[in-house]
Design a protein around this motif. Sequence first.
Motif, PDB file in Angstrom:
ATOM      1  N   LEU A  88      24.928  35.398  29.085  1.00 19.02           N
ATOM      2  CA  LEU A  88      24.037  35.921  30.117  1.00 19.02           C
ATOM      3  C   LEU A  88      23.571  37.333  29.761  1.00 19.02           C
ATOM      4  CD1 LEU A  88      26.000  34.865  33.324  1.00 19.02           C
ATOM      5  CD2 LEU A  88      23.919  33.814  32.433  1.00 19.02           C
ATOM      6  N   ASP A  89      22.319  37.614  30.091  1.00 22.57           N
ATOM      7  CA  ASP A  89      21.788  38.960  29.895  1.00 22.57           C
ATOM      8  C   ASP A  89      21.943  39.818  31.144  1.00 22.57           C
ATOM      9  OD1 ASP A  89      20.657  38.535  27.199  1.00 22.57           O
ATOM     10  OD2 ASP A  89      19.400  37.078  28.260  1.00 22.57           O
ATOM     11  N   LEU A  90      21.864  39.202  32.316  1.00 24.94           N
ATOM     12  CA  LEU A  90      21.903  39.953  33.568  1.00 24.94           C
ATOM     13  C   LEU A  90      22.632  39.142  34.627  1.00 24.94           C
ATOM     14  CD1 LEU A  90      21.023  42.219  35.532  1.00 24.94           C
ATOM     15  CD2 LEU A  90      18.826  41.024  35.770  1.00 24.94           C
ATOM     16  N   ALA A  91      23.614  39.756  35.276  1.00 31.72           N
ATOM     17  CA  ALA A  91      24.325  39.136  36.396  1.00 31.72           C
ATOM     18  C   ALA A  91      24.072  39.979  37.642  1.00 31.72           C
ATOM     19  CB  ALA A  91      25.818  39.041  36.109  1.00 31.72           C
ATOM     20  N   VAL A  92      23.678  39.311  38.735  1.00 32.89           N
ATOM     21  CA  VAL A  92      23.271  39.984  39.966  1.00 32.89           C
ATOM     22  C   VAL A  92      24.200  39.552  41.092  1.00 32.89           C
ATOM     23  CG1 VAL A  92      21.374  40.353  41.588  1.00 32.89           C
ATOM     24  CG2 VAL A  92      20.880  39.991  39.150  1.00 32.89           C
ATOM     25  N   GLN A  93      24.859  40.510  41.726  1.00 33.28           N
ATOM     26  CA  GLN A  93      25.822  40.221  42.783  1.00 33.28           C
ATOM     27  C   GLN A  93      25.174  40.417  44.137  1.00 33.28           C
ATOM     28  OE1 GLN A  93      27.790  40.529  45.775  1.00 33.28           O
ATOM     29  NE2 GLN A  93      28.540  42.527  45.085  1.00 33.28           N
ATOM     30  N   LEU A  94      24.934  39.293  44.861  1.00 34.87           N
ATOM     31  CA  LEU A  94      24.378  39.324  46.216  1.00 34.87           C
ATOM     32  C   LEU A  94      25.388  38.774  47.218  1.00 34.87           C
ATOM     33  CD1 LEU A  94      20.744  38.002  45.545  1.00 34.87           C
ATOM     34  CD2 LEU A  94      21.587  40.361  45.484  1.00 34.87           C
ATOM     35  N   HIS A  95      26.657  38.836  46.877  1.00 38.30           N
ATOM     36  CA  HIS A  95      27.713  38.191  47.654  1.00 38.30           C
ATOM     37  C   HIS A  95      28.632  39.246  48.275  1.00 38.30           C
ATOM     38  CE1 HIS A  95      30.179  34.547  48.501  1.00 38.30           C
ATOM     39  NE2 HIS A  95      31.181  35.397  48.472  1.00 38.30           N
ATOM     40  N   GLY A  96      28.078  40.031  49.205  1.00 39.35           N
ATOM     41  CA  GLY A  96      28.903  40.955  49.971  1.00 39.35           C
ATOM     42  C   GLY A  96      29.181  42.268  49.268  1.00 39.35           C
ATOM     43  N   GLY A  97      30.295  42.902  49.695  1.00 35.35           N
ATOM     44  CA  GLY A  97      30.610  44.251  49.252  1.00 35.35           C
ATOM     45  C   GLY A  97      31.309  44.363  47.927  1.00 35.35           C
ATOM     46  N   GLY A  98      31.678  43.243  47.310  1.00 36.52           N
ATOM     47  CA  GLY A  98      32.177  43.282  45.943  1.00 36.52           C
ATOM     48  C   GLY A  98      33.674  43.322  45.765  1.00 36.52           C
ATOM     49  N   ARG A  99      34.445  43.347  46.836  1.00 34.69           N
ATOM     50  CA  ARG A  99      35.904  43.409  46.663  1.00 34.69           C
ATOM     51  C   ARG A  99      36.392  42.226  45.822  1.00 34.69           C
ATOM     52  NH1 ARG A  99      39.333  44.029  52.017  1.00 34.69           N
ATOM     53  NH2 ARG A  99      38.273  46.049  51.962  1.00 34.69           N
ATOM     54  N   PHE A 100      35.873  41.037  46.122  1.00 36.17           N
ATOM     55  CA  PHE A 100      36.193  39.860  45.312  1.00 36.17           C
ATOM     56  C   PHE A 100      35.063  39.508  44.355  1.00 36.17           C
ATOM     57  CE2 PHE A 100      38.614  39.345  49.274  1.00 36.17           C
ATOM     58  CZ  PHE A 100      39.895  39.184  48.768  1.00 36.17           C
ATOM     59  N   SER A 101      33.815  39.724  44.795  1.00 39.63           N
ATOM     60  CA  SER A 101      32.676  39.240  44.015  1.00 39.63           C
ATOM     61  C   SER A 101      32.370  40.084  42.786  1.00 39.63           C
ATOM     62  CB  SER A 101      31.432  39.138  44.906  1.00 39.63           C
ATOM     63  OG  SER A 101      31.225  40.309  45.656  1.00 39.63           O
ATOM     64  N   ASN A 102      32.660  41.393  42.804  1.00 32.78           N
ATOM     65  CA  ASN A 102      32.377  42.187  41.613  1.00 32.78           C
ATOM     66  C   ASN A 102      33.304  41.848  40.451  1.00 32.78           C
ATOM     67  OD1 ASN A 102      30.300  43.340  42.994  1.00 32.78           O
ATOM     68  ND2 ASN A 102      31.107  45.429  42.991  1.00 32.78           N
ATOM     69  N   PRO A 103      34.622  41.738  40.651  1.00 32.44           N
ATOM     70  CA  PRO A 103      35.466  41.284  39.536  1.00 32.44           C
ATOM     71  C   PRO A 103      35.065  39.901  39.034  1.00 32.44           C
ATOM     72  CG  PRO A 103      36.816  42.280  41.244  1.00 32.44           C
ATOM     73  CD  PRO A 103      35.429  42.150  41.813  1.00 32.44           C
ATOM     74  N   PHE A 104      34.682  39.008  39.971  1.00 33.30           N
ATOM     75  CA  PHE A 104      34.232  37.671  39.573  1.00 33.30           C
ATOM     76  C   PHE A 104      32.992  37.790  38.702  1.00 33.30           C
ATOM     77  CE2 PHE A 104      32.084  33.645  40.006  1.00 33.30           C
ATOM     78  CZ  PHE A 104      33.081  32.699  40.145  1.00 33.30           C
ATOM     79  N   LEU A 105      32.026  38.628  39.132  1.00 33.45           N
ATOM     80  CA  LEU A 105      30.781  38.787  38.387  1.00 33.45           C
ATOM     81  C   LEU A 105      31.039  39.341  36.993  1.00 33.45           C
ATOM     82  CD1 LEU A 105      27.596  38.627  39.275  1.00 33.45           C
ATOM     83  CD2 LEU A 105      27.744  41.097  38.974  1.00 33.45           C
ATOM     84  N   LEU A 106      31.941  40.306  36.893  1.00 32.22           N
ATOM     85  CA  LEU A 106      32.208  40.922  35.596  1.00 32.22           C
ATOM     86  C   LEU A 106      32.808  39.928  34.610  1.00 32.22           C
ATOM     87  CD1 LEU A 106      33.523  44.370  36.841  1.00 32.22           C
ATOM     88  CD2 LEU A 106      31.365  43.939  35.630  1.00 32.22           C
ATOM     89  N   ARG A 107      33.514  38.935  35.119  1.00 34.12           N
ATOM     90  CA  ARG A 107      34.103  37.926  34.228  1.00 34.12           C
ATOM     91  C   ARG A 107      33.065  36.980  33.639  1.00 34.12           C
ATOM     92  NH1 ARG A 107      39.409  34.916  36.082  1.00 34.12           N
ATOM     93  NH2 ARG A 107      39.199  34.281  33.883  1.00 34.12           N
ATOM     94  N   LEU A 108      31.830  37.038  34.127  1.00 33.35           N
ATOM     95  CA  LEU A 108      30.784  36.185  33.567  1.00 33.35           C
ATOM     96  C   LEU A 108      30.366  36.640  32.171  1.00 33.35           C
ATOM     97  CD1 LEU A 108      28.489  35.820  36.717  1.00 33.35           C
ATOM     98  CD2 LEU A 108      30.220  34.202  35.899  1.00 33.35           C
ATOM     99  N   GLY A 109      30.656  37.897  31.829  1.00 36.76           N
ATOM    100  CA  GLY A 109      30.369  38.389  30.483  1.00 36.76           C
ATOM    101  C   GLY A 109      28.921  38.748  30.233  1.00 36.76           C
ATOM    102  N   ALA A 110      28.147  39.044  31.287  1.00 32.85           N
ATOM    103  CA  ALA A 110      26.738  39.399  31.093  1.00 32.85           C
ATOM    104  C   ALA A 110      26.602  40.787  30.467  1.00 32.85           C
ATOM    105  CB  ALA A 110      26.010  39.373  32.436  1.00 32.85           C
ATOM    106  N   ARG A 111      25.507  41.003  29.729  1.00 32.81           N
ATOM    107  CA  ARG A 111      25.260  42.321  29.127  1.00 32.81           C
ATOM    108  C   ARG A 111      25.024  43.388  30.186  1.00 32.81           C
ATOM    109  NH1 ARG A 111      20.922  43.429  26.507  1.00 32.81           N
ATOM    110  NH2 ARG A 111      19.653  41.625  27.061  1.00 32.81           N
TER     111      ARG A 111
END
Length: 381
Positions: free
Chosen positions: A115-138
């Motif tokens: 992935l080149d870009l990962a976009v987090q639109l799922h709340g404040g990030g307590r759970f969703s930001n670590p999840f997003l970072l595991r996607l490995g996007a640039r």
Amino acid sequence: MQGFEPEEPGNPDVVGWGVGPVLERFERVRRIAVLRGGGLGDLLFALPAVAALQAAYPDASVTVLGTPVHQELAASIAGPAYDVRILPFAEGIRPGPEDPAALEAFFTQMNRETLDLAVQLHGGGRFSNPFLLRLGARHSVGSRTPDAARLERNLPYAYYQHEPLRALEVAGLAGAPPAGLEARLRPLDRYAGGLDPFLAGESAVVVIHPGATDPRRRWPARSFGEVAAACAADGARVLVVGTRDEEDLAATVVETAASARVTSLAGELELGALAALLAAASVLVGNDSGPRHLAQALGTPTVGLYWAGNVINAGPLGRSRHRVHLSWLTHCPECGADITQIGWTAPRCPHESPLVAGISVGAVYQDVRMFTAKSPLPRGR
């Protein structure tokens, strides 16, 4: 730009303005993933941001990481071109029994896709930001509370913000100005034919949805029934919709209305058929729920029942086609807890008493009449 959080209007990295600052676009973006779990309304809130990203990165593919109802919506209604990949069960992302092996397989596959870009639109990030970072996007952008992991570009998260506008503000972090402020969809022709028995020859069709995921957002079904009875007495056809879990609510509406012109279709319509029905209706009357948001996206007038806090996050922006009736309660009617302190900052009380029960039946009916009577208001998009 690492860890950027927009604060100063004069920041040299800000190249334009949308809902918030629009930053420089990332280079060589070909694959974008958008994280947005939840229900039907949650995806509809995210679609303006999806459209903005598509306009800013026209050569990129967009995949929404969502839920089965999101996949059904993408397959059965015409709108922005995006794929949906169903999220695995994970705490704070998609409720359900977690399977560590399934989670690992999901992240392994996403990393393979570079992935080149990962976009987090799922709340404040307590759970969703670590999840997003595991996607490995640039690159990564999204909202965050003070205790959430940082992404490359961050939007400070405040609970009370209009959700589509919050999503557009996040898209601006990726260099994508708004292409529109609300979702815009069209029904597919193949679903319209089965509705002829309910719509043929009718001059006014009122659709009622008495359900909502949160019981506190539900106006009493008998109140909906009184509105249905009044509409039927005016000559309108009234159709009550909902999921199989909402069949009892729909039955109460029909029973209260006591009219042959009021019919329940709860549990009978696929999402595509529901969209075709809503697009043909004169007005949708409902709580803060997915079908109300879907009707809005289809260009159908709505009369919505909202608790005041919810209208900040999920209310329609305009009032020519969309009327809103508000409950101004600030404390739980059972325990007196302050119900305005919700979201990530405070736990909610355990009670589920409706917060909108006091809204006037007569006032709701009068607004419905505004859309069923002949009016010069155009229905065009």
